[in-house]
Design a protein around this motif. Sequence first.
Motif, PDB file in Angstrom:
ATOM      1  N   SER A 179      -2.755  -3.842  -9.033  1.00 10.60           N
ATOM      2  CA  SER A 179      -2.478  -2.358  -8.947  1.00 10.60           C
ATOM      3  C   SER A 179      -0.940  -2.364  -9.463  1.00 10.60           C
ATOM      4  O   SER A 179      -0.024  -2.730  -8.864  1.00 10.60           O
ATOM      5  N   THR A 216       0.361  -2.499 -12.005  1.00 13.39           N
ATOM      6  CA  THR A 216       0.781  -3.316 -13.226  1.00 13.39           C
ATOM      7  C   THR A 216       0.143  -2.792 -14.646  1.00 13.39           C
ATOM      8  O   THR A 216      -1.066  -2.261 -14.502  1.00 13.39           O
ATOM      9  N   ARG A 217       0.631  -2.416 -15.752  1.00 15.89           N
ATOM     10  CA  ARG A 217       0.062  -2.172 -16.717  1.00 15.89           C
ATOM     11  C   ARG A 217       0.766  -2.673 -17.925  1.00 15.89           C
ATOM     12  O   ARG A 217       1.800  -3.083 -17.838  1.00 15.89           O
ATOM     13  N   GLU A 218      -0.160  -2.900 -19.171  1.00 12.16           N
ATOM     14  CA  GLU A 218       0.613  -3.220 -20.264  1.00 12.16           C
ATOM     15  C   GLU A 218       1.109  -2.161 -21.148  1.00 12.16           C
ATOM     16  O   GLU A 218       0.463  -1.114 -21.163  1.00 12.16           O
TER      17      GLU A 218
END
Length: 178
Positions: free
Chosen positions: A139, A141-143
Amino acid sequence: MNDQQQNLFETKPEPWQLDDQDDWLAARVVFPEAPFGPYDYRIPPQLETGTQAGIRLTVPLGRGDRAIDGYCIEIINASHKLASTVNVKRLKPILRVLDSAPIIDAPLLKLAQWISEYYLCPLGTVIETVIPPGVRDGSGTREVSFLTLAEELRGRLQELTCTPKQRAILLALEPGGT
C-alpha cells in the motif's frame, strides 16, 4: 564369487559430482500460519541474486506442492554452521521472490527471533505482527512515469509544425515549462 562381482562396479560418485554437491544454496523459510516451519528450500540459480534474509518468497509446500508465501530468515550454504541439518537431495526449489528488497532488516529479524523464543510463539507469526500490513500489501507504493523532452528537440520548438495542443504539451515537457 558374489563378493567379487559386487566389487566390479564403482558405486562411489565421481570427484566432479562430489564437488557439485558442495555447491548449493538454501533458504530457511517460516510461515505466518500453520505449518509454521522453519523449512529449507533450494535457491535456483536465477533467483540467487534476489534471495536474501528478510524477503518474502513463494514456495511449494506439502505433497501437492501448494504455493504458499513465507519469510526467508536465513541463507544457508555448504560452509554454514547449520549445513549439516539440511538434506540437500530433498530440497524443493523456491518458486518466486516477492520483494525486490528485504522488508525486514537484520536487527528487526533478530528482535522477532527473540520475541518468538521468549514468548514461545512461531517466528512467522511474530514477523507478520511486526511488519505493518501496508508494507506487506504494498500500500502507498505506485509506479510513476516521468516524461521529459528529448534532447534533440530542446531549443527547436519554434521550428516544429504542430497543433496548438501538441505545442502546449511540448512546452510543458520542456525544463522550466509550465
